[in-house]
Scaffold this active site. Structure first.
Site, mmCIF file in Angstrom:
data_model
loop_
_atom_site.group_PDB
_atom_site.id
_atom_site.type_symbol
_atom_site.label_atom_id
_atom_site.label_comp_id
_atom_site.label_asym_id
_atom_site.label_seq_id
_atom_site.Cartn_x
_atom_site.Cartn_y
_atom_site.Cartn_z
ATOM 1 N N LEU A 194 20.861 5.907 -20.057
ATOM 2 C CA LEU A 194 19.895 5.541 -19.662
ATOM 3 C C LEU A 194 18.984 4.364 -18.056
ATOM 4 O O LEU A 194 18.912 5.135 -17.620
ATOM 5 C CB LEU A 194 20.723 3.553 -20.055
ATOM 6 C CG LEU A 194 21.927 3.933 -21.267
ATOM 7 C CD1 LEU A 194 22.525 2.579 -21.005
ATOM 8 C CD2 LEU A 194 20.831 4.006 -22.456
ATOM 9 N N LYS A 226 13.597 11.688 -33.267
ATOM 10 C CA LYS A 226 12.997 11.269 -32.935
ATOM 11 C C LYS A 226 12.743 10.925 -32.073
ATOM 12 O O LYS A 226 13.482 9.800 -31.160
ATOM 13 C CB LYS A 226 13.441 9.298 -33.935
ATOM 14 C CG LYS A 226 12.782 8.461 -34.172
ATOM 15 C CD LYS A 226 12.785 7.145 -33.344
ATOM 16 C CE LYS A 226 12.642 6.530 -32.503
ATOM 17 N NZ LYS A 226 11.244 6.481 -32.164
ATOM 18 N N GLY A 246 17.102 6.142 -23.007
ATOM 19 C CA GLY A 246 15.696 4.764 -23.165
ATOM 20 C C GLY A 246 16.125 4.052 -22.000
ATOM 21 O O GLY A 246 17.095 4.193 -22.045
ATOM 22 N N GLU A 256 15.169 -3.827 -13.812
ATOM 23 C CA GLU A 256 15.035 -2.195 -13.227
ATOM 24 C C GLU A 256 13.277 -2.286 -13.347
ATOM 25 O O GLU A 256 13.240 -2.627 -14.939
ATOM 26 C CB GLU A 256 15.366 -0.961 -14.684
ATOM 27 C CG GLU A 256 14.552 -0.407 -14.885
ATOM 28 C CD GLU A 256 14.546 1.064 -15.514
ATOM 29 O OE1 GLU A 256 15.233 0.574 -17.110
ATOM 30 O OE2 GLU A 256 15.307 2.390 -15.653
#
Ligand code: NAD
Length: 513
Positions: A267, A191, A244, A401
């Site tokens: 991550l 995906k 992600g 971040e």
């Protein structure tokens, strides 16, 4: 036909755009919802492609196809050498399509063509490397501590792998999952991000051309909460390989835990780029620029905290500002552009919010500090390359971040302080050290809590070297020999060789024969 933008707004341009399909069980299919949504070019801020809006039903079909393919003799009984050959054939096909795929990603996510050209040309190396590894997956014969038994191990695939990727480097990050997963004999449902799906959907065709049996690789596009969650929680998915943000990663991890699935997570980061007074300063300036302005700072390994040794602080900031001022912004498809747009509108807003927060926290903005209104930036989501000094290690701008072209500069006095500041982070993806001292290079690479440490270089990756995070930057490793283990499970096989059964009422433990 209903088409909506990524923000859910109905579009008037639908007729002019390519309407993509999804790959399920070797067939290109329309979404069960009958709905598509628009992918937006971040340079023009205009839609340019239509993405099928997958739903749970599509995930169910894709996982069923992947499960069927996993047990189908066409894949299950294929020799490891033949599997490796397929991966290498795929690599050659990607090499032939590299330019086209690079242009698609640049149009879809705004990453510079200057970088994408090299990146997509390098992707085949992962398929060559893991293709070569496919028939070198070996078990062990264990000299067991009991007489009359022969014990050996087999390394077996785990089953259906869910691969979930972000928008910043869709093909590269999918490759890091697909190459080892397929080499190990698994099947995959991929995906891609709803913000950058076009290259994934175009890439799917290459699996067919390479000769992978139908259902070995399936691609379902759509939104995280609509298809991502169904995929992660599907009972027939054995492993989730996710890249992600850390908050999404945490959620994915907890959902996968409920199904006791294997998980790898790549991550975010808040990487420290540390410059000592004995460094080659001009090289280190380039390293600092590369750390934060390459890919417009939208990279997990961004060196977003620049730690400067006090004796060179003023001189270094001056050199850095001089070079940052020359950054050429503009259309990412122009090979001379150095800083492109922010990929998505929400991310653009997030970067601007962090700039505001940094100012409110009392950091001093030395460069940029807002939207880029230069004529060459058109209508795109551009943020000026931004540099803050006066940043305290506990400020949000030094801890969270940003994922944009925003640099925080922090001074330090010695190795101890540099280490303390660098490690004072919930993240631990990467770090940079600039020094000509071998002692410092070794000492710092030992002390830094990060999955990758670069010394006198930055932002280097290879199919051969393991990549992954410490702390909240992730779990597991991608690339290198370590990666294939993440897609295998070990079986221990015991064979009795004497037929003289011991006491059946007790377990065969050491010394009991
Ligand atoms: P994101 O977490 O928003 O989305 C990543 C993927 O997860 C997308 O495909 C998204 O649709 C899907 N997703 C979202 N919600 C989900 C849910 N509830 N269940 C299942 N899937 C869901 O991240 P992003 O904004 O696309 O990418 C940026 C982030 O990725 C940054 O934090 C960056 O540091 C990180 N990143 C890490 C690496 C690495 O290798 N460590 C590499 C690139 C990017």
């Amino acid at each position: 036909m209903a088409t909506t933008t990524q923000a859910g707004v109905t579009s008037a341009h639908a007729g002019e755009m390519k309407k993509h399909k999804m790959l399920i069980g070797g067939k290109w299919v329309e979404p069960s919802t009958g709905n598509w949504f628009e992918s937006v070019n971040p340079y023009t801020a205009k839609p340019w492609a239509l993405i099928p809006r997958g739903a749970s039903e599509d995930i169910n079909r894709a996982v069923a196809a992947a499960k069927k393919a996993f047990y189908d003799p066409a894949w299950r009984n294929m020799s490891a050498t033949a599997r490796g050959h397929l991966l290498r054939k795929l690599a050659d096909l990607i090499a032939g399509e590299a330019e086209r795929l690079g242009q698609i990603e640049t149009t879809d996510n705004g990453k510079l063509i200057a970088e994408m050209g090299g990146q997509v040309k390098y992707i085949p190396q992962w398929f060559h490397y893991f293709g070569g590894l496919a028939d070198k997956i070996e078990g062990r014969v264990i000299p067991i501590d009991k007489p009359g038994v022969f014990n050996f191990t087999r390394e077996e695939p785990v089953g259906v792998v869910a691969a979930i990727t972000p928008w910043n480097s869709p093909l590269l990050l999918a490759t890091w999952k697909l190459a080892p997963a397929l080499a190990a004999g698994n099947t995959v449902v991929w995906k891609p991000s709803e913000f950058a799906s076009v290259s994934a959907l175009e890439f799917g065709e290459l699996f067919e051309r390479a000769g992978f049996p139908p259902g070995v690789v399936n691609i379902v596009a759509g939104f995280g909460t609509e298809v991502g969650e169904t995929l992660v929680t599907h009972k027939d998915v054995a492993k989730v390989a996710f890249t992600g943000g850390d908050k999404t990663g945490e959620h994915v991890y907890s959902m996968a835990a409920r199904g006791l699935k294997r998980v790898t997570l790549e991550l975010g980061g808040k990487s420290a780029n540390i410059v000592f007074d004995d460094a080659e300063l001009d090289e280190a300036v380039k390293g600092a620029i590369s750390g934060i302005f390459a890919a417009t700072g939208q990279t997990c390994i961004a060196g977003s905290r620049l730690l400067l040794h006090r004796p060179i602080y003023d001189q270094f900031v001056e050199k850095l500002l001089a070079m940052a001022r020359t950054a050429k912004m503009g259309n990412p498809i122009d090979p001379n552009t150095q800083v492109g747009p922010i990929t998505t509108q929400p991310q653009y807003q997030k970067v601007l919010d962090y700039i505001r927060i940094a100012k409110e926290e009392g950091a001093t903005c030395q460069l940029g500090g807002g939207p880029a209104k230069r004529p060459e930036c058109g209508n795109g989501w551009f943020v000026e390359p931004t540099i803050f000094t006066g940043v305290k290690p506990n400020m949000r701008i030094a801890q969270e971040e940003v994922f944009g072209p925003v640099l925080s500069i922090i001074p330090f006095d010695d190795e101890e302080e540099a280490t303390r500041i660098a490690n004072d982070s919930m993240y631990g993806l990467s770090a940079g050290v600039w020094t000509t001292s071998i002692r410092r290079a070794l000492m710092m690479s030992e002390r830094l809590e990060a999955g990758t440490v670069w010394v006198n270089t930055y932002r280097a990756v290879s199919y051969m070297s393991p990549f992954g995070g410490y702390k909240r930057s992730g779990i597991g490793r991608e690339s290198g020999m370590e990666a294939i283990r993440e897609y295998l499970q070990t079986k221990s096989v015991w064979i009795d060789t004497v037929g003289n059964a011991p006491n059946p009422f007790i377990m065969r433990m050491g010394g009991q024969g």
